[in-house]
Structure formats: structure tokens, C-alpha cells
Design a protein around this motif. Structure first.
Motif, PDB file in Angstrom:
ATOM      1  N   TRP A 185       0.803  -1.228   0.000  1.00 11.60           N
ATOM      2  CA  TRP A 185       0.000   0.000   0.000  1.00 11.60           C
ATOM      3  C   TRP A 185       0.837   1.280   0.000  1.00 11.60           C
ATOM      4  N   PHE A 186       1.859   1.295   0.863  1.00  9.96           N
ATOM      5  CA  PHE A 186       2.580   2.548   1.109  1.00  9.96           C
ATOM      6  C   PHE A 186       4.021   2.516   0.612  1.00  9.96           C
ATOM      7  N   LYS A 187       4.431   1.406  -0.008  1.00  9.92           N
ATOM      8  CA  LYS A 187       5.815   1.240  -0.456  1.00  9.92           C
ATOM      9  C   LYS A 187       6.805   1.434   0.707  1.00  9.92           C
ATOM     10  N   ASP A 188       6.375   1.049   1.881  1.00 16.41           N
ATOM     11  CA  ASP A 188       7.230   1.124   3.075  1.00 16.41           C
ATOM     12  C   ASP A 188       8.054  -0.160   3.151  1.00 16.41           C
ATOM     13  N   ARG A 189       9.180  -0.158   2.457  1.00 24.19           N
ATOM     14  CA  ARG A 189       9.961  -1.373   2.297  1.00 24.19           C
ATOM     15  C   ARG A 189      11.068  -1.543   3.340  1.00 24.19           C
ATOM     16  N   THR A 190      11.380  -0.501   4.070  1.00 28.00           N
ATOM     17  CA  THR A 190      12.489  -0.569   5.024  1.00 28.00           C
ATOM     18  C   THR A 190      12.077  -1.316   6.291  1.00 28.00           C
ATOM     19  N   ILE A 191      12.961  -2.181   6.762  1.00 31.05           N
ATOM     20  CA  ILE A 191      12.722  -2.898   8.008  1.00 31.05           C
ATOM     21  C   ILE A 191      14.033  -2.935   8.794  1.00 31.05           C
ATOM     22  N   HIS A 192      13.982  -2.547  10.060  1.00 31.22           N
ATOM     23  CA  HIS A 192      15.182  -2.529  10.894  1.00 31.22           C
ATOM     24  C   HIS A 192      15.693  -3.947  11.085  1.00 31.22           C
ATOM     25  N   VAL A 193      17.007  -4.081  11.193  1.00 37.15           N
ATOM     26  CA  VAL A 193      17.607  -5.409  11.276  1.00 37.15           C
ATOM     27  C   VAL A 193      17.063  -6.212  12.456  1.00 37.15           C
ATOM     28  N   ASN A 194      16.850  -5.554  13.618  1.00 39.40           N
ATOM     29  CA  ASN A 194      16.338  -6.286  14.776  1.00 39.40           C
ATOM     30  C   ASN A 194      14.893  -6.740  14.575  1.00 39.40           C
ATOM     31  N   VAL A 195      14.097  -5.900  13.907  1.00 39.99           N
ATOM     32  CA  VAL A 195      12.718  -6.283  13.587  1.00 39.99           C
ATOM     33  C   VAL A 195      12.730  -7.436  12.595  1.00 39.99           C
ATOM     34  N   CYS A 196      13.636  -7.371  11.623  1.00 41.28           N
ATOM     35  CA  CYS A 196      13.751  -8.429  10.622  1.00 41.28           C
ATOM     36  C   CYS A 196      14.109  -9.760  11.281  1.00 41.28           C
ATOM     37  N   TRP A 247      25.396 -11.764  13.002  1.00 40.23           N
ATOM     38  CA  TRP A 247      26.814 -11.473  12.843  1.00 40.23           C
ATOM     39  C   TRP A 247      27.364 -11.851  11.485  1.00 40.23           C
ATOM     40  N   LEU A 248      26.517 -12.208  10.565  1.00 36.69           N
ATOM     41  CA  LEU A 248      26.991 -12.461   9.206  1.00 36.69           C
ATOM     42  C   LEU A 248      27.344 -11.142   8.519  1.00 36.69           C
ATOM     43  N   PRO A 249      28.410 -11.108   7.725  1.00 37.54           N
ATOM     44  CA  PRO A 249      28.748  -9.886   6.977  1.00 37.54           C
ATOM     45  C   PRO A 249      27.936  -9.802   5.682  1.00 37.54           C
ATOM     46  N   TYR A 250      27.077  -8.793   5.589  1.00 40.88           N
ATOM     47  CA  TYR A 250      26.236  -8.620   4.401  1.00 40.88           C
ATOM     48  C   TYR A 250      26.906  -7.595   3.481  1.00 40.88           C
ATOM     49  N   CYS A 251      27.931  -8.047   2.763  1.00 38.95           N
ATOM     50  CA  CYS A 251      28.702  -7.114   1.949  1.00 38.95           C
ATOM     51  C   CYS A 251      28.222  -7.055   0.502  1.00 38.95           C
ATOM     52  N   ARG A 252      27.164  -7.755   0.170  1.00 37.97           N
ATOM     53  CA  ARG A 252      26.641  -7.696  -1.196  1.00 37.97           C
ATOM     54  C   ARG A 252      25.579  -6.604  -1.317  1.00 37.97           C
ATOM     55  N   THR A 253      24.504  -6.741  -0.557  1.00 39.96           N
ATOM     56  CA  THR A 253      23.397  -5.792  -0.615  1.00 39.96           C
ATOM     57  C   THR A 253      22.534  -5.985   0.617  1.00 39.96           C
ATOM     58  N   ASN A 254      21.700  -5.020   0.913  1.00 42.61           N
ATOM     59  CA  ASN A 254      20.729  -5.179   1.995  1.00 42.61           C
ATOM     60  C   ASN A 254      19.307  -5.287   1.441  1.00 42.61           C
ATOM     61  N   ILE A 255      19.201  -5.567   0.142  1.00 39.05           N
ATOM     62  CA  ILE A 255      17.891  -5.683  -0.508  1.00 39.05           C
ATOM     63  C   ILE A 255      17.460  -7.146  -0.521  1.00 39.05           C
ATOM     64  N   ILE A 256      16.294  -7.426   0.054  1.00 38.46           N
ATOM     65  CA  ILE A 256      15.750  -8.779   0.138  1.00 38.46           C
ATOM     66  C   ILE A 256      14.610  -8.895  -0.872  1.00 38.46           C
ATOM     67  N   SER A 257      14.745  -9.808  -1.801  1.00 37.21           N
ATOM     68  CA  SER A 257      13.693 -10.017  -2.812  1.00 37.21           C
ATOM     69  C   SER A 257      12.599 -10.897  -2.229  1.00 37.21           C
ATOM     70  N   HIS A 258      11.852 -10.335  -1.319  1.00 36.23           N
ATOM     71  CA  HIS A 258      10.797 -11.092  -0.634  1.00 36.23           C
ATOM     72  C   HIS A 258       9.844 -10.099   0.007  1.00 36.23           C
ATOM     73  N   THR A 259       8.709 -10.625   0.492  1.00 32.34           N
ATOM     74  CA  THR A 259       7.734  -9.780   1.179  1.00 32.34           C
ATOM     75  C   THR A 259       7.966  -9.767   2.684  1.00 32.34           C
ATOM     76  N   TYR A 260       8.747 -10.706   3.194  1.00 33.15           N
ATOM     77  CA  TYR A 260       9.078 -10.744   4.620  1.00 33.15           C
ATOM     78  C   TYR A 260      10.475 -11.310   4.795  1.00 33.15           C
ATOM     79  N   CYS A 261      11.036 -11.171   5.985  1.00 29.17           N
ATOM     80  CA  CYS A 261      12.377 -11.667   6.249  1.00 29.17           C
ATOM     81  C   CYS A 261      12.342 -13.187   6.402  1.00 29.17           C
TER      82      CYS A 261
END
Length: 313
Positions: free
Chosen positions: A88-99, A167-181
Motif C-alpha cells: 500500500w505505502f511502499k514502506d519497504r524498510t525494516i530494521h535489522v532487529n525487527v527483521c 553477525w553475518l557480513p552482508y557485503c553484497r546488498t541489503n535488498i531482500i527479494s521477498h515480502t518478509y524476512c
């Protein structure tokens, strides 16, 4: 959207893009998602109210069903509101702890739901194969211990997931191709070999849902052997009818779960197809379970009709 808020190769936020390839249709896809979510809230809430207020339903099968209904409410609420925000709102950002919390709740409660299915199968096994000892075996205290055991198993088995991902190093991207974590979705973003984590996830899945399914199948083999040895056709029909609702609920739960798991790890399907199947796994069982039991169980059906004012007191 470019990655942002990176600190020492550990992102503070992730970006959920929804269903890749179907971004233009998100608003239309949201309509059934929202409708199903509202129906699942109403259905499971009503089911819990009926079981709580109707003394004749204070039996092991329905107490385990109440646990399943509560788990359904939690798992759908963990995922669907954020999915609707994306649509609805294109609110795609999610904090790492929430994820990470979302990952833990989705996977742990799915494990608990599988455990409640097994508990319900055990109840049917005792009720049909050893009916004279049913009340002695499945006492209220036994039901509480089984319920706590199922919850503890889910928490212990899936508890390490967020800490491993943290503690994994996410050095590629922080974009998740999904609707949830999702666990493997994050593993695949990390700059590490995903094989050990995938093997760990597979072992956890088998030791919970896979083992539960095997035990349920074995219990129903013994149940069917007992049913077909009954001399009366009426007795066989009555025994089968008491199991039919549970079998339907099992099929609704395990079928999309199995398809999701196999397509994610071994299948070669389009990303949007896989994600749609994964979302069906989250939204379909919570809405179907109260419908199945409401339609097929006279005690629940009559009580629901009474609460809705459709039948006299």
C-alpha cells in the motif's frame, strides 16, 4: 533503492521489495491478502472464544486446537501487516532487529504449529486405539506439559537463527527479494558459503516438521488399522468423521509448507512464483483452520451460530 546505513559490513536496515516482477500489481494482490488476514483474525478469535466459553469443548482435541488458533494469530500478524505496508505505502524498510525477530517468530511458530498438529494426532490415536484410557492419559496436566514442550522445542530449535544471522557480513546488498524476512533469503545475501547454514536449516526443519509429519503418518496408519477392524459400519464411519477435520487441517498446513521448502532449495521456479507460494503458506492455514473446524464440528458450529445470533439460545 540503494543500500544505506551500513556499519562494518553489517546493515542497520534491510529493504523488502515485495514480489519481484509484480510490483505494478501489488495494490491488487493486497486485496485478497487483506481480506484473508481480516477473516483469519475474526475466525481464530471467534474459535478461541467458543472453545473458552463452551464447557463441552474443554477436551484435549479442542484445547490443542485453541493453541493452534493462537499460533495462527501470531504468525499471520507477524508477517501480513508489514506485507500490506509494502503493497500500500511502499514502506519497504525494516530494521535489522525487527527483521531478525520476524524470522524467529515465523520459523519458531511454524515449528510449534507442527507440534500442535502432532499433539492432535496423538489425541486421535489414543481416542480411537485406546478409548478407555483416553481421559487417564490426556489429563489437563498432560495437555499443559505437551503444550509447553511444543513451545519450548520451537524456541530452542529456532532460537539460534537470529543470532547466527546477526553477525553475518552482508557485503553484497541489503535488498531482500521477498515480502518478509526469511532465514535463507538473508543467508544468500551474506559474503559466506551458504552451504553450512543451509545444512543447519535443513537439519532443524527435519528434526521438527519432518519428524512430526512422519509420526503423524505412522499414527494414522495405526488409527486406520483400528478403524477398519471395527465390526460396525456405523462405528467405522463415526471414527473416520472424528479424524477428517484434523486430516484437512494437516493437508492445508503441510502441503504449502512442503512446496515452499522444496522450491526454495531444490526447485527452479520464477522468483515471483516462489514468493507467492511462501505467502500462501503464511496466510492460508490461519484462515482455513477455523473454517474447517467450524463447518465439520457440530459443537463449534452451533456455538458460533449462537454467538452470531443466528440460532436461539
Amino acid at each position: 533503492m540503494a543500500p544505506s546505513n551500513w556499519t562494518s559490513l553489517h546493515p542497520s536496515t534491510f529493504i523488502l521489495i515485495g514480489i519481484p516482477g509484480l510490483e505494478e500489481a501489488h495494490i491488487w494482490i493486497s486485496i485478497p491478502f487483506c481480506s484473508i488476514y481480516i477473516l483469519s483474525l475474526l475466525g481464530n478469535g471467534l474459535l478461541l472464544a467458543v472453545i473458552k466459553t463452551e464447557p463441552t469443548l474443554h477436551e484435549p482435541m479442542y484445547l490443542f486446537l485453541a493453541m493452534l488458533a493462537f499460533a495462527d494469530l501470531v504468525i499471520s500478524t507477524t508477517a501480513v501487516p508489514k506485507i500490506l505496508c509494502i503493497f500500500w505505502f511502499k514502506d519497504r524498510t525494516i530494521h535489522v532487529n525487527v527483521c531478525l525477530t520476524q524470522i524467529f517468530l515465523i520459523h519458531a511458530i511454524s515449528c510449534m504449529e507442527s507440534g500442535f498438529m502432532l499433539a492432535m494426532a496423538f489425541d486421535r490415536y489414543v481416542a480411537i486405539c485406546n478409548p478407555l484410557r483416553h481421559s487417564a492419559i490426556l489429563t489437563n496436566w498432560a495437555i499443559i506439559k505437551i503444550g509447553l514442550g511444543v513451545v519450548m522445542r520451537g524456541a530452542v530449535l529456532l532460537g539460534p537463527h537470529p543470532f547466527l544471522l546477526k553477525w553475518l557480513p552482508y557485503c553484497r546488498t541489503n535488498i531482500i527479494s521477498h515480502t518478509y524476512c526469511e532465514f535463507m533469503a538473508l543467508v544468500n545475501l551474506a559474503c559466506v558459503d551458504p552451504t553450512p547454514m543451509s545444512a543447519y536449516s535443513l537439519a532443524v526443519a527435519f528434526s521438527s516438521g519432518g519428524l512430526d509429519f512422519i509420526l503423524i503418518v505412522l499414527s494414522y496408519i495405526m488409527i486406520l488399522q483400528t478403524i477398519f477392524s471395527l465390526p460396525s459400519k456405523e462405528a467405522r464411519h463415526k471414527s473416520l468423521s472424528t479424524c477428517s477435520s484434523h486430516v484437512c487441517v494437516m493437508l492445508v498446513f503441510y502441503t504449502p509448507a512442503l512446496i515452499t521448502y522444496l522450491t526454495h532449495r531444490f526447485g527452479h521456479v520464477a522468483p515471483h512464483v516462489h514468493i507467492l507460494i511462501a505467502n500462501v503458506y503464511l496466510v492460508l492455514p490461519p484462515v482455513m483452520n477455523p473454517i474447517i473446524y467450524g463447518v465439520r464440528t457440530p459443537g463449534i458450529r452451533q456455538r458460533v451460530l449462537h454467538i452470531l445470533g443466528l440460532t436461539p439460545a
